[in-house]
Design a protein around this motif. Structure first.
Motif, PDB file in Angstrom:
ATOM      1  N   UNK A 172      12.672   4.867  -4.739  1.00 48.55           N
ATOM      2  CA  UNK A 172      11.645   4.076  -4.520  1.00 48.55           C
ATOM      3  C   UNK A 172      10.418   4.739  -3.317  1.00 48.55           C
ATOM      4  N   UNK A 173      10.600   5.893  -3.204  1.00 49.09           N
ATOM      5  CA  UNK A 173       9.786   6.551  -2.136  1.00 49.09           C
ATOM      6  C   UNK A 173       9.289   7.825  -2.502  1.00 49.09           C
TER       7      UNK A 173
ATOM      8  N   UNK B 282      -0.493   9.898  -8.876  1.00 49.62           N
ATOM      9  CA  UNK B 282      -0.285   9.158  -9.999  1.00 49.62           C
ATOM     10  C   UNK B 282       1.384   9.209 -10.469  1.00 49.62           C
ATOM     11  N   UNK B 283       1.772   7.847 -10.787  1.00 50.10           N
ATOM     12  CA  UNK B 283       3.079   7.872 -11.374  1.00 50.10           C
ATOM     13  C   UNK B 283       3.049   7.564 -12.847  1.00 50.10           C
TER      14      UNK B 283
ATOM     15  N   UNK C 152       9.565  15.269 -11.660  1.00 49.70           N
ATOM     16  CA  UNK C 152      10.244  14.326 -12.079  1.00 49.70           C
ATOM     17  C   UNK C 152      11.185  13.818 -10.942  1.00 49.70           C
ATOM     18  N   UNK C 153      11.468  12.279 -10.960  1.00 46.66           N
ATOM     19  CA  UNK C 153      12.180  11.697 -10.311  1.00 46.66           C
ATOM     20  C   UNK C 153      13.722  12.101 -10.749  1.00 46.66           C
TER      21      UNK C 153
ATOM     22  N   UNK D   9       7.780   0.565  -5.083  1.00 47.54           N
ATOM     23  CA  UNK D   9       7.831  -0.810  -5.646  1.00 47.54           C
ATOM     24  C   UNK D   9       6.716  -2.047  -5.377  1.00 47.54           C
ATOM     25  N   UNK D  10       6.089  -1.730  -3.905  1.00 50.71           N
ATOM     26  CA  UNK D  10       4.787  -2.487  -3.848  1.00 50.71           C
ATOM     27  C   UNK D  10       3.431  -1.858  -4.143  1.00 50.71           C
ATOM     28  N   UNK D  11       3.552  -0.421  -4.090  1.00 53.47           N
ATOM     29  CA  UNK D  11       2.426   0.413  -4.306  1.00 53.47           C
ATOM     30  C   UNK D  11       1.610   0.634  -3.112  1.00 53.47           C
ATOM     31  N   UNK D  12       2.272   0.353  -2.069  1.00 51.35           N
ATOM     32  CA  UNK D  12       1.532   0.564  -0.683  1.00 51.35           C
ATOM     33  C   UNK D  12       1.899   1.889  -0.150  1.00 51.35           C
TER      34      UNK D  12
END
Length: 245
Positions: free
Chosen positions: A96-97, A65-66, A48-49, A113-116
């Protein structure tokens, strides 16, 4: 007590990953809060975040996967690994990381945030089964591998490790001290505490006799393989809880 599904209840929950399922329990482990079962293969390392809003999960297929905890919908899929992803960890400094380590011998850091993939680290020669984010620096990560090495990475420097330490066997787990000045590795029958600051000051962790100069402590009173290290402390001296087989 708390209401099942409430944010406070989820924030204090326990997460267990087994087979193709991730289950969230309340603190005492007696009540199931949520179940995530949208996996085509074995799932690993559900975490979990910190804000309890997003769950990150690795898997045998190599995909990270998120999930949105509230709706259980898939938010992101990261699919660049070519081997099973056994360890997934959120950055201690940023929501975000998220990092992942794989049987393909690489470590990757993902931008939520970007999915990259924002960084890829190369250097391990075998399965990478342990990964942890530095509690003090957003760009610094540590990993442990079945190649017997513990490596420190700094995304500001590049793909190569900034420090390499040799454990005495396959590394099953690693953990930072809360002050980020030391790192613990466990694997085989041994647990080793490393002085990260001393090693980083010279970027040379071996002396002329090829011995590890930044090793603070070596615990060898284990008759079986050490698989897990956890820290539970309010100060800079963690308490040790070891699991083995």
């Amino acid at each position: 007590s708390c209401l099942v599904g409430s944010e406070m209840c989820i924030r204090d929950s326990l997460t267990a990953t087994s087979s193709a399922r991730v289950t969230m329990y309340n603190q005492n482990g007696r009540k199931v809060l949520k179940t995530f079962a949208r996996f085509k293969d074995v799932a690993f390392s559900g975490v979990l975040r910190k804000d309890a809003k997003v769950l990150a999960v690795g898997g045998q297929s190599g995909i990270v996967q998120l999930f949105d905890v509230k709706t259980r919908n898939i938010l992101r899929k990261f699919a660049l690994h070519t081997g099973a992803v056994r360890a997934v960890r959120w950055s201690e400094m940023s929501n975000l990381s998220v990092g992942s380590s794989s049987d393909d011998t690489t470590v990757r850091i993902w931008d939520v945030s970007t999915g990259n993939c924002s960084q890829r680290f190369d250097g391990h020669k075998d399965y990478v089964r342990a990964l942890e984010s530095s509690p003090e620096q957003n760009d610094v990560w540590a990993s442990g591998s079945y190649d017997h090495s513990v490596r420190l990475w700094d995304a500001r420097v590049g793909r190569d490790a900034v420090m390499t330490m040799q454990h005495t066997g396959p590394v099953e787990d690693i953990c930072w001290y809360p002050n980020a000045r030391a790192l613990v590795s466990c694997g085989g029958p041994e647990v080793i505490v490393w002085d990260v600051v001393k090693g980083a000051s010279s970027f040379n962790v071996k002396d002329s006799n090829n011995s590890n100069t930044n090793r603070l402590m070596r615990l060898t009173n284990h008759q079986k393989t050490c698989l897990l290290y956890t820290s539970d402390a309010a100060d800079d001296t963690p308490c040790v809880d070891l699991g083995g087989r």
